[in-house]
Design a protein around this motif. Structure first.
Motif, PDB file in Angstrom:
ATOM      1  N   THR A  71       0.825  -1.192   0.000  1.00 22.32           N
ATOM      2  CA  THR A  71       0.000   0.000   0.000  1.00 22.32           C
ATOM      3  C   THR A  71       0.863   1.246   0.000  1.00 22.32           C
ATOM      4  OG1 THR A  71      -0.089  -0.072   2.408  1.00 22.32           O
ATOM      5  CG2 THR A  71      -1.892  -1.135   1.212  1.00 22.32           C
ATOM      6  N   PRO A  72       0.337   2.378  -0.504  1.00 27.07           N
ATOM      7  CA  PRO A  72       1.107   3.621  -0.521  1.00 27.07           C
ATOM      8  C   PRO A  72       1.470   4.068   0.880  1.00 27.07           C
ATOM      9  CG  PRO A  72      -0.845   3.767  -1.916  1.00 27.07           C
ATOM     10  CD  PRO A  72      -0.993   2.518  -1.100  1.00 27.07           C
ATOM     11  N   ASP A  73       2.457   4.940   0.967  1.00 24.17           N
ATOM     12  CA  ASP A  73       2.840   5.495   2.263  1.00 24.17           C
ATOM     13  C   ASP A  73       1.682   6.309   2.829  1.00 24.17           C
ATOM     14  OD1 ASP A  73       5.347   4.401   2.103  1.00 24.17           O
ATOM     15  OD2 ASP A  73       6.233   6.182   1.169  1.00 24.17           O
ATOM     16  N   PRO A  74       1.518   6.325   4.143  1.00 24.53           N
ATOM     17  CA  PRO A  74       0.428   7.090   4.743  1.00 24.53           C
ATOM     18  C   PRO A  74       0.612   8.584   4.556  1.00 24.53           C
ATOM     19  CG  PRO A  74       1.913   6.257   6.429  1.00 24.53           C
ATOM     20  CD  PRO A  74       2.319   5.609   5.138  1.00 24.53           C
ATOM     21  N   ALA A  75      -0.502   9.292   4.589  1.00 20.56           N
ATOM     22  CA  ALA A  75      -0.442  10.746   4.522  1.00 20.56           C
ATOM     23  C   ALA A  75       0.218  11.267   5.794  1.00 20.56           C
ATOM     24  CB  ALA A  75      -1.861  11.315   4.390  1.00 20.56           C
ATOM     25  N   PRO A  76       0.794  12.472   5.751  1.00 16.33           N
ATOM     26  CA  PRO A  76       1.427  13.036   6.956  1.00 16.33           C
ATOM     27  C   PRO A  76       0.424  13.150   8.102  1.00 16.33           C
ATOM     28  CG  PRO A  76       1.994  14.304   5.005  1.00 16.33           C
ATOM     29  CD  PRO A  76       0.893  13.366   4.594  1.00 16.33           C
ATOM     30  N   SER A  77       0.895  12.925   9.309  1.00 22.21           N
ATOM     31  CA  SER A  77       0.087  13.129  10.523  1.00 22.21           C
ATOM     32  C   SER A  77      -1.234  12.373  10.488  1.00 22.21           C
ATOM     33  CB  SER A  77      -0.176  14.630  10.724  1.00 22.21           C
ATOM     34  OG  SER A  77       1.034  15.335  10.856  1.00 22.21           O
ATOM     35  N   CYS A  78      -1.147  11.067  10.305  1.00 25.39           N
ATOM     36  CA  CYS A  78      -2.330  10.227  10.400  1.00 25.39           C
ATOM     37  C   CYS A  78      -1.864   8.840  10.830  1.00 25.39           C
ATOM     38  CB  CYS A  78      -3.105  10.182   9.086  1.00 25.39           C
ATOM     39  SG  CYS A  78      -2.335   9.192   7.808  1.00 25.39           S
ATOM     40  N   PRO A  79      -2.777   7.976  11.251  1.00 25.50           N
ATOM     41  CA  PRO A  79      -2.366   6.641  11.672  1.00 25.50           C
ATOM     42  C   PRO A  79      -1.584   5.911  10.581  1.00 25.50           C
ATOM     43  CG  PRO A  79      -4.624   7.058  12.321  1.00 25.50           C
ATOM     44  CD  PRO A  79      -4.229   8.192  11.429  1.00 25.50           C
ATOM     45  N   GLN A  80      -0.591   5.150  10.988  1.00 24.38           N
ATOM     46  CA  GLN A  80       0.213   4.399  10.023  1.00 24.38           C
ATOM     47  C   GLN A  80      -0.622   3.371   9.280  1.00 24.38           C
ATOM     48  OE1 GLN A  80       3.696   4.560   9.163  1.00 24.38           O
ATOM     49  NE2 GLN A  80       3.293   6.580  10.031  1.00 24.38           N
ATOM     50  N   ARG A  81      -1.632   2.842   9.958  1.00 23.19           N
ATOM     51  CA  ARG A  81      -2.516   1.874   9.307  1.00 23.19           C
ATOM     52  C   ARG A  81      -3.953   2.257   9.571  1.00 23.19           C
ATOM     53  NH1 ARG A  81      -3.660  -4.519  10.438  1.00 23.19           N
ATOM     54  NH2 ARG A  81      -4.735  -4.917   8.467  1.00 23.19           N
ATOM     55  N   ILE A  82      -4.743   2.330   8.508  1.00 19.53           N
ATOM     56  CA  ILE A  82      -6.159   2.682   8.600  1.00 19.53           C
ATOM     57  C   ILE A  82      -6.965   1.609   7.888  1.00 19.53           C
ATOM     58  CG2 ILE A  82      -7.934   4.384   8.036  1.00 19.53           C
ATOM     59  CD1 ILE A  82      -5.723   6.499   7.966  1.00 19.53           C
ATOM     60  N   LEU A  83      -8.015   1.138   8.544  1.00 23.35           N
ATOM     61  CA  LEU A  83      -8.887   0.115   7.978  1.00 23.35           C
ATOM     62  C   LEU A  83     -10.309   0.650   7.911  1.00 23.35           C
ATOM     63  CD1 LEU A  83      -9.216  -2.843   7.019  1.00 23.35           C
ATOM     64  CD2 LEU A  83      -9.692  -3.438   9.408  1.00 23.35           C
ATOM     65  N   LEU A  92      -8.387  15.460   7.068  1.00 28.37           N
ATOM     66  CA  LEU A  92      -6.977  15.497   7.444  1.00 28.37           C
ATOM     67  C   LEU A  92      -6.801  15.942   8.895  1.00 28.37           C
ATOM     68  CD1 LEU A  92      -5.447  16.971   4.161  1.00 28.37           C
ATOM     69  CD2 LEU A  92      -5.572  14.575   4.883  1.00 28.37           C
ATOM     70  N   GLU A  93      -7.604  16.910   9.322  1.00 26.80           N
ATOM     71  CA  GLU A  93      -7.512  17.365  10.708  1.00 26.80           C
ATOM     72  C   GLU A  93      -7.989  16.278  11.673  1.00 26.80           C
ATOM     73  OE1 GLU A  93      -9.819  20.897  10.800  1.00 26.80           O
ATOM     74  OE2 GLU A  93      -8.391  22.083   9.605  1.00 26.80           O
ATOM     75  N   LEU A  94      -9.064  15.600  11.313  1.00 25.73           N
ATOM     76  CA  LEU A  94      -9.600  14.552  12.180  1.00 25.73           C
ATOM     77  C   LEU A  94      -8.602  13.409  12.344  1.00 25.73           C
ATOM     78  CD1 LEU A  94     -11.922  13.229  13.757  1.00 25.73           C
ATOM     79  CD2 LEU A  94     -12.780  12.339  11.578  1.00 25.73           C
ATOM     80  N   PHE A  95      -8.032  12.959  11.241  1.00 23.74           N
ATOM     81  CA  PHE A  95      -7.134  11.811  11.310  1.00 23.74           C
ATOM     82  C   PHE A  95      -5.780  12.187  11.903  1.00 23.74           C
ATOM     83  CE2 PHE A  95     -10.448   9.875   9.039  1.00 23.74           C
ATOM     84  CZ  PHE A  95     -10.259   8.496   9.123  1.00 23.74           C
ATOM     85  N   ALA A  96      -5.415  13.455  11.840  1.00 25.71           N
ATOM     86  CA  ALA A  96      -4.204  13.891  12.541  1.00 25.71           C
ATOM     87  C   ALA A  96      -4.372  13.688  14.041  1.00 25.71           C
ATOM     88  CB  ALA A  96      -3.899  15.352  12.229  1.00 25.71           C
ATOM     89  N   GLY A  97      -5.601  13.845  14.521  1.00 25.82           N
ATOM     90  CA  GLY A  97      -5.873  13.657  15.935  1.00 25.82           C
ATOM     91  C   GLY A  97      -5.802  12.203  16.374  1.00 25.82           C
ATOM     92  N   TYR A  98      -5.848  11.290  15.410  1.00 31.82           N
ATOM     93  CA  TYR A  98      -5.752   9.860  15.706  1.00 31.82           C
ATOM     94  C   TYR A  98      -4.414   9.282  15.263  1.00 31.82           C
ATOM     95  CZ  TYR A  98     -10.812   9.924  16.570  1.00 31.82           C
ATOM     96  OH  TYR A  98     -12.075  10.188  17.074  1.00 31.82           O
ATOM     97  N   ALA A  99      -3.434  10.145  15.011  1.00 26.01           N
ATOM     98  CA  ALA A  99      -2.157   9.696  14.466  1.00 26.01           C
ATOM     99  C   ALA A  99      -1.464   8.675  15.348  1.00 26.01           C
ATOM    100  CB  ALA A  99      -1.238  10.896  14.223  1.00 26.01           C
ATOM    101  N   ASP A 100      -1.698   8.738  16.655  1.00 22.85           N
ATOM    102  CA  ASP A 100      -1.020   7.816  17.571  1.00 22.85           C
ATOM    103  C   ASP A 100      -1.828   6.544  17.808  1.00 22.85           C
ATOM    104  OD1 ASP A 100      -3.079   9.026  18.941  1.00 22.85           O
ATOM    105  OD2 ASP A 100      -1.947   9.273  20.814  1.00 22.85           O
ATOM    106  N   GLN A 101      -2.941   6.379  17.072  1.00 20.93           N
ATOM    107  CA  GLN A 101      -3.771   5.182  17.216  1.00 20.93           C
ATOM    108  C   GLN A 101      -3.669   4.348  15.943  1.00 20.93           C
ATOM    109  OE1 GLN A 101      -7.744   5.793  18.795  1.00 20.93           O
ATOM    110  NE2 GLN A 101      -7.175   7.770  19.662  1.00 20.93           N
ATOM    111  N   SER A 102      -2.928   3.274  15.995  1.00 21.01           N
ATOM    112  CA  SER A 102      -2.755   2.427  14.825  1.00 21.01           C
ATOM    113  C   SER A 102      -2.665   0.970  15.280  1.00 21.01           C
ATOM    114  CB  SER A 102      -1.489   2.833  14.062  1.00 21.01           C
ATOM    115  OG  SER A 102      -1.354   2.104  12.868  1.00 21.01           O
ATOM    116  N   PRO A 103      -3.454   0.087  14.677  1.00 19.04           N
ATOM    117  CA  PRO A 103      -4.332   0.350  13.550  1.00 19.04           C
ATOM    118  C   PRO A 103      -5.608   1.078  13.981  1.00 19.04           C
ATOM    119  CG  PRO A 103      -4.530  -1.929  14.235  1.00 19.04           C
ATOM    120  CD  PRO A 103      -3.419  -1.339  15.047  1.00 19.04           C
ATOM    121  N   PHE A 104      -6.027   2.019  13.153  1.00 20.88           N
ATOM    122  CA  PHE A 104      -7.229   2.799  13.397  1.00 20.88           C
ATOM    123  C   PHE A 104      -8.244   2.458  12.312  1.00 20.88           C
ATOM    124  CE2 PHE A 104      -9.873   6.547  12.624  1.00 20.88           C
ATOM    125  CZ  PHE A 104     -10.381   6.779  13.893  1.00 20.88           C
TER     126      PHE A 104
END
Length: 243
Positions: free
Chosen positions: A7-19, A97-109
């Motif tokens: 999968t592509p690299d994650p966007a800046p400031s978001c969880p490393q893995r999103i499902l 982008l703002e919402l997922f930045a707030g969950y950046a430390d939650q992975s998998p999210f």
């Protein structure tokens, strides 16, 4: 299954893995999402109770509001789907982008909202590394459940089922992902769900199956209503993919 390298690299400031859980309303998406949460998926702030599902639909209200706003900007809604892919307003793109930045430390999210199927291209553009899992249910069962919940005419419920699940099949053909059928018997559904959890990289041993409740399946699949051939064919195609 380790798909990180696929999968592509994650966007800046978001969880490393999103499902993202994909599926039509009243099709088992809450059961699947709750089961993923049991197995270790973080959902952030989500609904844990509502009058139509006492265990909660596991939806993040901010994500629901974003999807509703994207649809409303095109004079559409969850029960009035667009005829084609929508152009996302810039305001909603920023909100994601703002919402997922707030969950950046939650992975998998993860998250689920059936409306996502109607606005999926925007999500894929904003979060290109996002992974998917899907679920579907017999059209008659969905239409009956919608009728029981809000009095929606059966014909409208069936038409909505077709619109949502046609998109589900189209997207699956673009990017395959695990797919479950909520019409399976409880034992078989649990067996297949456990396999999907392992496939997605979750510790299936940590999943106890507490979120599944057969009593929530109040509208069993039935062929009492004569379905248009397009609906029957689409359902058969999805069943084959979920085998």
């Amino acid at each position: 299954m380790n798909e990180a390298s696929l999968t592509p690299d994650p966007a800046p400031s978001c969880p490393q893995r999103i499902l993202c859980v994909l599926g039509m309303h009243r099709s088992g998406t809450s059961c699947l999402t709750g089961s993923l949460q049991e197995a270790g998926l973080s959902l952030g702030e989500c609904h844990t109770w509502n009058p139509h599902n006492l265990k909660g639909n596991r939806e993040n209200q901010q994500i629901v509001d974003i999807n509703d706003a994207v649809l409303a900007a095109a004079d559409c809604a969850w029960d009035n789907p667009p005829g084609s892919d929508l152009r996302w307003p810039e305001a909603q793109r920023r909100e994601v982008l703002e919402l997922f930045a707030g969950y950046a430390d939650q992975s998998p999210f993860g998250f689920k909202d059936p409306r996502t199927l109607l606005v999926l291209e925007g999500w894929r553009e904003l979060l290109p590394h996002m992974q998917f899992v899907g679920i579907f249910r017999h059209p008659v069962a969905v239409a009956q459940s919608l009728h029981n919940r809000s009095g929606m005419p059966h014909e409208q419920g069936l038409a909505l089922w077709y619109q949502y699940n046609r998109r589900l099949l189209r997207f699956y053909r673009q990017q395959t992902f695990p797919l479950l059928c909520f019409d399976e018997s409880e034992g078989l559904f649990r067996e297949k769900l456990r396999a999907v959890l392992s496939q997605l990289g979750f510790a299936s041993s940590a999943w106890q199956g507490d979120f599944y409740d057969g009593e929530l399946k109040s509208s069993p699949a039935s062929d009492e209503i004569t379905l248009p051939w397009q609906y029957r064919r689409l359902y058969r195609k999805l069943r084959r993919l979920a085998e």
